[in-house]
Design a protein around this motif. Sequence first.
Motif, short mmCIF file in Angstrom:
data_model
loop_
_atom_site.label_atom_id
_atom_site.label_comp_id
_atom_site.label_asym_id
_atom_site.label_seq_id
_atom_site.Cartn_x
_atom_site.Cartn_y
_atom_site.Cartn_z
N ASP A 161 0.83 -1.21 0.00
CA ASP A 161 0.00 0.00 0.00
C ASP A 161 0.86 1.26 0.00
OD1 ASP A 161 -2.29 -1.53 0.01
OD2 ASP A 161 -2.74 -1.22 2.14
N LEU A 162 1.93 1.22 0.79
CA LEU A 162 2.84 2.36 0.83
C LEU A 162 3.46 2.60 -0.55
CD1 LEU A 162 4.37 4.59 2.33
CD2 LEU A 162 6.11 2.87 2.90
N MET A 163 3.92 1.54 -1.19
CA MET A 163 4.53 1.67 -2.53
C MET A 163 3.52 2.20 -3.54
SD MET A 163 7.63 1.09 -2.12
CE MET A 163 8.12 1.15 -3.81
N ARG A 164 2.28 1.72 -3.45
CA ARG A 164 1.23 2.19 -4.35
C ARG A 164 0.96 3.68 -4.12
NH1 ARG A 164 -3.89 2.84 -3.67
NH2 ARG A 164 -4.03 1.67 -1.74
N CYS A 165 0.91 4.08 -2.85
CA CYS A 165 0.69 5.50 -2.53
C CYS A 165 1.85 6.37 -3.01
CB CYS A 165 0.48 5.67 -1.02
SG CYS A 165 -1.10 5.06 -0.44
N VAL A 166 3.07 5.89 -2.84
CA VAL A 166 4.24 6.64 -3.31
C VAL A 166 4.21 6.78 -4.82
CG1 VAL A 166 6.76 6.57 -3.54
CG2 VAL A 166 5.70 6.13 -1.32
#
Length: 137
Positions: free
Chosen positions: A43-48
């Motif tokens: 999720d963090l990678m997708r948000c970044v």
Amino acid sequence: RRALADRQKDLEVKTQQLEIKISNKTEEDIKKARRKSTQAGDDLMRCVDLYNQTQCKWFEEMVTTSMELEKLEVERIEWIQQHLRQYTTLRHETDMFNQSTVEPVDKLLQNVDPGRDRELWVKENNTGEVRPVDMDI
């Protein structure tokens, strides 16, 4: 980031519990915590990635918009400049016309002498030859 950090702490706690070998349930909790940690990282990678795409798009649009605003400002200034030049040209032409019309009148006005003007009026109207006298009734 916070979610990822929380999931990683949870994973560490579960891993420590596994080392102690408390129960089978703890092993399942660890697997669950790993899945949640992996999902939080994804999720963090997708948000970044989404942030980076949005930032890039914003930058492109900002540059395009700034260039358009700059072009409009240049057009506005050129429009004002054109109309002020037109005004000053017309004003100059009008002043030149007025100056050529007024110049002879101005020269005549410079030659006016009030005393001489009074004497000329008296001679043209035949006044001043007969003085007023007392009237007898």
